[in-house]
Motif scaffolding. Structure first.
Motif, PDB file in Angstrom:
ATOM      1  N   ASP A 236      58.210  40.219   6.065  1.00 31.43           N
ATOM      2  CA  ASP A 236      57.763  39.378   7.184  1.00 31.43           C
ATOM      3  C   ASP A 236      57.141  38.067   6.720  1.00 31.43           C
ATOM      4  N   GLY A 237      57.163  37.806   5.428  1.00 27.33           N
ATOM      5  CA  GLY A 237      56.604  36.559   4.908  1.00 27.33           C
ATOM      6  C   GLY A 237      55.527  36.801   3.866  1.00 27.33           C
ATOM      7  N   PHE A 238      55.092  35.706   3.248  1.00 27.92           N
ATOM      8  CA  PHE A 238      54.094  35.783   2.184  1.00 27.92           C
ATOM      9  C   PHE A 238      52.719  35.360   2.693  1.00 27.92           C
ATOM     10  N   PRO A 239      51.667  36.070   2.299  1.00 29.52           N
ATOM     11  CA  PRO A 239      50.318  35.624   2.665  1.00 29.52           C
ATOM     12  C   PRO A 239      49.980  34.329   1.934  1.00 29.52           C
ATOM     13  N   SER A 240      49.030  33.597   2.460  1.00 29.82           N
ATOM     14  CA  SER A 240      48.669  32.305   1.872  1.00 29.82           C
ATOM     15  C   SER A 240      48.106  32.455   0.459  1.00 29.82           C
ATOM     16  N   ASP A 241      47.542  33.624   0.164  1.00 31.34           N
ATOM     17  CA  ASP A 241      46.953  33.827  -1.165  1.00 31.34           C
ATOM     18  C   ASP A 241      47.876  34.637  -2.081  1.00 31.34           C
ATOM     19  N   PHE A 242      49.186  34.619  -1.806  1.00 30.67           N
ATOM     20  CA  PHE A 242      50.130  35.379  -2.636  1.00 30.67           C
ATOM     21  C   PHE A 242      50.041  34.901  -4.078  1.00 30.67           C
ATOM     22  N   PRO A 243      49.762  35.820  -5.023  1.00 28.62           N
ATOM     23  CA  PRO A 243      49.596  35.409  -6.425  1.00 28.62           C
ATOM     24  C   PRO A 243      50.954  35.140  -7.079  1.00 28.62           C
ATOM     25  N   LEU A 244      51.167  33.915  -7.503  1.00 27.98           N
ATOM     26  CA  LEU A 244      52.434  33.550  -8.124  1.00 27.98           C
ATOM     27  C   LEU A 244      52.404  33.854  -9.616  1.00 27.98           C
ATOM     28  N   HIS A 245      53.254  34.760 -10.049  1.00 28.48           N
ATOM     29  CA  HIS A 245      53.452  35.017 -11.476  1.00 28.48           C
ATOM     30  C   HIS A 245      54.424  33.966 -12.006  1.00 28.48           C
ATOM     31  N   ARG A 246      54.350  33.668 -13.297  1.00 26.78           N
ATOM     32  CA  ARG A 246      55.231  32.633 -13.852  1.00 26.78           C
ATOM     33  C   ARG A 246      56.703  32.951 -13.615  1.00 26.78           C
ATOM     34  N   SER A 247      57.036  34.242 -13.515  1.00 34.02           N
ATOM     35  CA  SER A 247      58.437  34.619 -13.358  1.00 34.02           C
ATOM     36  C   SER A 247      58.939  34.491 -11.919  1.00 34.02           C
ATOM     37  N   ASN A 248      58.031  34.303 -10.956  1.00 31.43           N
ATOM     38  CA  ASN A 248      58.507  34.100  -9.577  1.00 31.43           C
ATOM     39  C   ASN A 248      57.882  32.875  -8.926  1.00 31.43           C
ATOM     40  N   ALA A 249      57.625  31.868  -9.748  1.00 29.62           N
ATOM     41  CA  ALA A 249      57.057  30.613  -9.239  1.00 29.62           C
ATOM     42  C   ALA A 249      57.990  29.914  -8.264  1.00 29.62           C
ATOM     43  N   PHE A 250      59.276  30.294  -8.280  1.00 35.26           N
ATOM     44  CA  PHE A 250      60.266  29.675  -7.389  1.00 35.26           C
ATOM     45  C   PHE A 250      59.934  29.901  -5.914  1.00 35.26           C
ATOM     46  N   ILE A 251      59.121  30.900  -5.616  1.00 40.30           N
ATOM     47  CA  ILE A 251      58.773  31.191  -4.219  1.00 40.30           C
ATOM     48  C   ILE A 251      58.144  29.981  -3.549  1.00 40.30           C
ATOM     49  N   ALA A 252      57.314  29.261  -4.302  1.00 36.12           N
ATOM     50  CA  ALA A 252      56.610  28.102  -3.740  1.00 36.12           C
ATOM     51  C   ALA A 252      57.583  27.033  -3.246  1.00 36.12           C
ATOM     52  N   GLU A 253      58.765  26.970  -3.862  1.00 35.87           N
ATOM     53  CA  GLU A 253      59.740  25.946  -3.481  1.00 35.87           C
ATOM     54  C   GLU A 253      60.423  26.268  -2.161  1.00 35.87           C
ATOM     55  N   ASP A 254      60.634  27.550  -1.870  1.00 31.57           N
ATOM     56  CA  ASP A 254      61.366  27.922  -0.654  1.00 31.57           C
ATOM     57  C   ASP A 254      60.941  29.310  -0.190  1.00 31.57           C
ATOM     58  N   PRO A 255      59.730  29.419   0.337  1.00 34.87           N
ATOM     59  CA  PRO A 255      59.249  30.749   0.749  1.00 34.87           C
ATOM     60  C   PRO A 255      60.099  31.373   1.855  1.00 34.87           C
ATOM     61  N   GLU A 256      60.534  30.566   2.833  1.00 35.25           N
ATOM     62  CA  GLU A 256      61.327  31.115   3.936  1.00 35.25           C
ATOM     63  C   GLU A 256      62.685  31.599   3.448  1.00 35.25           C
ATOM     64  N   GLY A 257      63.290  30.836   2.540  1.00 37.86           N
ATOM     65  CA  GLY A 257      64.573  31.249   1.988  1.00 37.86           C
ATOM     66  C   GLY A 257      64.450  32.523   1.176  1.00 37.86           C
ATOM     67  N   THR A 258      63.332  32.665   0.457  1.00 37.24           N
ATOM     68  CA  THR A 258      63.109  33.877  -0.335  1.00 37.24           C
ATOM     69  C   THR A 258      62.958  35.089   0.573  1.00 37.24           C
ATOM     70  N   VAL A 259      62.241  34.944   1.676  1.00 42.10           N
ATOM     71  CA  VAL A 259      62.073  36.048   2.630  1.00 42.10           C
ATOM     72  C   VAL A 259      63.426  36.444   3.221  1.00 42.10           C
ATOM     73  N   ALA A 260      64.270  35.469   3.500  1.00 37.16           N
ATOM     74  CA  ALA A 260      65.605  35.761   4.031  1.00 37.16           C
ATOM     75  C   ALA A 260      66.420  36.564   3.015  1.00 37.16           C
ATOM     76  N   LYS A 261      66.327  36.188   1.757  1.00 32.91           N
ATOM     77  CA  LYS A 261      67.045  36.920   0.714  1.00 32.91           C
ATOM     78  C   LYS A 261      66.520  38.351   0.601  1.00 32.91           C
TER      79      LYS A 261
END
Length: 328
Positions: A236-261
């Motif tokens: 249903d989406g990412f919380p505002s404080d979602f901890p970004l690990h170096r291996s999934n930093a791509f989430i910040a670029e397209d959070p909505e697209g990541t949720v769709a995937k």
């Protein structure tokens, strides 16, 4: 109460040989990392670890800096080993690593001979062991010449403190370079433990799997769920404080697209009668060059959810193509 391992423990999960070596690992290995240590009651840790062994997870992965406080994960393992698992030592594959910050001062990290030797001695003491089955250099050391690191690992095998050696978080180029030295020294090099999952495909893209196979070694995958991303937690989406690990930093670029995937992958998993997490683990194990997946579990329920991956570990060509399409 005296612990007795389940009689059917080798019927639950498949296990696989690491390349053409004599080492065999369960499809899932138990990683202590930060989920079991000084912040968890020992009784809880004991319950989860013994349940893992009862379900065919006979490989336990540690590191000198695991904890949360450095060394406490090894101490936790050592306590359970002493009280319950010691009679089964010949069945267990116990691994540890050294290289990230372990103690104060400049010699408390990286992969010099003194550091690796001291670290393994400490690990053996904490875990009440005479030897580990695999000892890994935990990260690339940019300052120490590679031959010293390789020779230090080789000498620890010759001293009987480790049966095999490995590397962790090395690139394909770095892995190939040290593997060549190991071959010259006749060191039993067994593999690279690195991050690998549906989102992080570096192991495929830089030929890591091929290089390891050429050197009679395998890949041990950690982070199979991309730090919790490949679960039903974020559909249903990412919380505002979602901890970004170096291996999934791509989430910040397209959070909505990541949720769709994630939702598309989850629908595919449902069609396989699996959770998204179970499908993500099965996807890794589709390749025989992946020797084992390191999972973390702080509760029995969490552990048993992982074990259910054994219920469906095969993919059709269409399913694999659909996963690639979703993630493309």
């Amino acid at each position: 109460m005296v612990y007795a391992a389940a009689d059917n423990r080798y019927d639950v999960l498949p296990y696989r040989r690491v390349s053409d070596s004599g080492l065999i690992l369960p499809a899932l290995s138990f990683g202590l990392w930060r989920n079991l240590g000084d912040q968890k009651p020992l009784a809880n840790s004991r319950e989860v670890m013994l349940k893992a062994f009862d379900n065919g997870i006979f490989s336990f992965d540690n590191a000198s800096n695991y904890g949360p406080s450095n060394g406490t994960a090894e101490e936790t393992f050592g306590a359970v080993y002493q009280s319950d698992l010691k009679p089964y030592r010949n069945e267990l594959v116990i691994t540890t690593k050294a290289g990230y910050h372990m103690w104060p001062g400049p010699l408390g990290e990286f992969s010099g001979r003194k550091t690796l030797t001291a670290a393994l001695d400490l690990s053996l003491e904490r875990m009440h062991l005479d030897y580990v089955d695999i000892f890994y250099a935990h990260r690339w050391d940019p300052n120490t010449n590679l031959r010293e690191t390789a020779e230090a690992l080789d000498s620890l095998v010759r001293q009987g403190k480790a049966l095999y050696v490995g590397v962790s978080n090395y690139t394909a180029e770095q892995t190939a370079a040290i593997a060549e030295i190991f071959e010259e020294l006749h060191t039993p090099f067994i593999g690279n433990q690195m991050s690998y999952n549906m989102f992080n495909r570096e192991a495929e893209q830089d030929q890591m799997l091929d290089i390891l196979d050429q050197h009679h070694a395998g890949l041990i995958a950690y982070g199979p769920l991309a730090e919790g991303l490949l679960t039903d937690r974020y559909l249903d989406g990412f919380p505002s404080d979602f901890p970004l690990h170096r291996s999934n930093a791509f989430i910040a670029e397209d959070p909505e697209g990541t949720v769709a995937k994630l939702n598309a992958l989850n629908d595919l998993a449902k069609g396989r009668n699996q959770t998204l997490a179970q499908m993500a683990e099965a996807w890794l194990l589709r390749d025989d060059r992946v020797a084992s997946i390191v999972i973390g579990a702080s509760s029995v329920d969490h552990l048993l959810d992982n074990v259910k991956v054994a219920g469906n570990m095969t993919f059709t060509a269409d399913e694999l193509a659909e996963i690639d399409r979703i993630l493309g």
